[in-house]
Design a protein around this motif. Structure first.
Motif, mmCIF file in Angstrom:
data_model
loop_
_atom_site.group_PDB
_atom_site.id
_atom_site.type_symbol
_atom_site.label_atom_id
_atom_site.label_comp_id
_atom_site.label_asym_id
_atom_site.label_seq_id
_atom_site.Cartn_x
_atom_site.Cartn_y
_atom_site.Cartn_z
ATOM 1 N N PHE A 288 0.801 -1.220 0.000
ATOM 2 C CA PHE A 288 0.000 0.000 0.000
ATOM 3 C C PHE A 288 0.840 1.280 0.000
ATOM 4 C CE2 PHE A 288 -2.576 -3.222 2.163
ATOM 5 C CZ PHE A 288 -3.793 -3.088 1.520
ATOM 6 N N GLU B 214 -3.515 5.580 -0.704
ATOM 7 C CA GLU B 214 -4.521 4.544 -0.933
ATOM 8 C C GLU B 214 -5.303 4.243 0.341
ATOM 9 O OE1 GLU B 214 -2.456 1.848 -4.470
ATOM 10 O OE2 GLU B 214 -1.987 1.437 -2.361
ATOM 11 N N THR C 149 -7.754 7.164 1.179
ATOM 12 C CA THR C 149 -8.931 7.150 0.320
ATOM 13 C C THR C 149 -9.898 6.045 0.715
ATOM 14 O OG1 THR C 149 -7.667 8.055 -1.542
ATOM 15 C CG2 THR C 149 -9.720 6.914 -2.066
#
Length: 383
Positions: free
Chosen positions: A332, A336, A339
């Motif tokens: 990750f 990300e 969000t």
């Protein structure tokens, strides 16, 4: 010191976020205090905190990722890894049992929110350990005694048993106001998603053993892992419920109602799920939290050494890989994670990239570790 610590936890519960929980904040000493200032001393310790990358190191990592992702796993094989994911993890735990992962004794240092608000801690100077955490047992006894003296229904001595009879005559005559379920009598509830063999569950249970009003749920979609947890000598059904559950199945009910959890622990679990299914998983977990409840997250970050070590032919999709045993891992970025959890209606309280330098002193090898850590709270009021 203990009063300050408890007050900071209480602030979090009512929506006021002290600096230690703010996004991007790195923990203070003793955690995070091992900083490498002299490169000549790099092999004096096994791990160094907050290690910045040089431009050359970052460029080399990007190049390595480009190389190991040029050859993708065949689509038919990808379908098999998705449909038989639980089988691969079952095989993993049948082979390794509880010998593969170490107990996560760092959990409390990173995530003090695991503790109930009224639970006390003691810290030795320069050292924080699960063994030094104490609970206010006298307060628990006092509260139970007050209930008995006041004529109120007596709660069970352990929070977990959903089948203890209610002694109060009025409760026997009338219908139950609350449906009983494992942990229904608890006042503080934790869910660990992807419990594995219990490397997080049992350190948590050790902490909560003198807090009878707390309850731990832990689930995994590998039935072999859940059996390892339930057969462990430290497993207490009165304060813990381990169950098989596939978090990717939106229609599969949990053994408790929505909106009752104080804490969800999601540690090195989301990375094993297909990227297309991650958002729905997070959305479902968000519904389980009570207003003010918090989700604690930690997982692989982009360019972690684990990602760099994959060979060609193991890449499923961008930043998503399959290991030789059939288990999978995604890597990750901080953006990300932000969000994904904010889309699920949670407020970001912490979101940071944890970069460390791991050292093999015997082989004189340096390895960059990259993890993403976040704390996301369910709003007290819907906007």
């Amino acid at each position: 010191m203990n009063v300050i610590w408890r007050n900071s936890i209480s602030c979090l519960r009512i929506g006021k976020v002290p600096c230690r929980y703010q996004s991007g904040y790195h923990p203070a000493a003793p955690l995070g205090s091992r900083i490498l200032t002299d490169p000549a001393k790099v092999f004096e310790h096994n791990m160094w905190d907050h290690m910045p990358w040089s431009k050359e190191e970052e460029a080399a990592a990007k190049k390595k990722i480009e190389e190991n992702s040029t050859v993708r796993v065949h689509p038919e094989e990808q379908v098999k890894y998705e449909s038989e994911a639980s089988k691969y993890w079952d095989t993993f735990y049948r082979i390794h049992k509880n010998k593969f992962f170490k107990d996560r004794n760092w959990l409390l240092r990173e995530f003090p929110e695991i503790l109930p608000v009224d639970q006390k801690t003691e810290e030795k100077v320069g050292e924080v350990s699960w063994n030094h955490v104490k609970t206010n047992a006298a307060n628990c006894v006092s509260r139970n005694q007050n209930r008995k003296n006041s004529g109120l229904p007596r709660k069970q001595s352990k929070a977990g048993s959903a089948f203890t009879s209610v002694d109060h005559e009025e409760d026997r005559k009338g219908p139950l106001k609350t449906e009983l379920f494992p942990g229904s009598m608890a006042t503080f509830r934790i869910l660990e998603v992807g419990c594995g063999a219990g490397n997080s569950a049992f350190p948590i249970l050790n902490i909560l053993q003198n807090a009878p009003e707390s309850f731990l749920y832990c689930c995994d979609f590998a039935s072999g892992a859940v059996e390892l947890v339930k057969s462990h000598a430290s497993y207490r059904a009165a304060q813990c419920s381990a169950f098989v559950h596939d978090v990717c199945d939106d229609g599969l009910p949990y053994p408790f109602p929505d909106g009752i959890l104080d804490v969800i622990l999601l540690v090195f679990v989301l990375s094993s799920i297909h990227p297309d299914r991650m958002q729905s998983v997070v959305n479902r977990l968000s519904k389980l939290l009570k207003p003010g409840g918090i989700l604690l997250f930690r997982d692989y970050g982009r360019y972690d050494m684990t990602q760099l070590r994959f060979k060609k032919g193991h890449c499923l999709s961008e930043n998503f890989y399959v290991r030789g045993d059939g288990t999978r891992a995604y890597f990750f970025t901080k953006g990300e994670i932000q969000t994904m959890f904010c889309k699920a209606g949670l407020d970001e309280k912490q979101n940071l990239v944890d970069r460390r330098l791991q050292v093999n002193r015997e082989k004189q090898v340096k390895m960059h570790r990259v993890w993403v850590q976040g704390k996301f709270q369910k709003p007290l009021h819907l906007s």
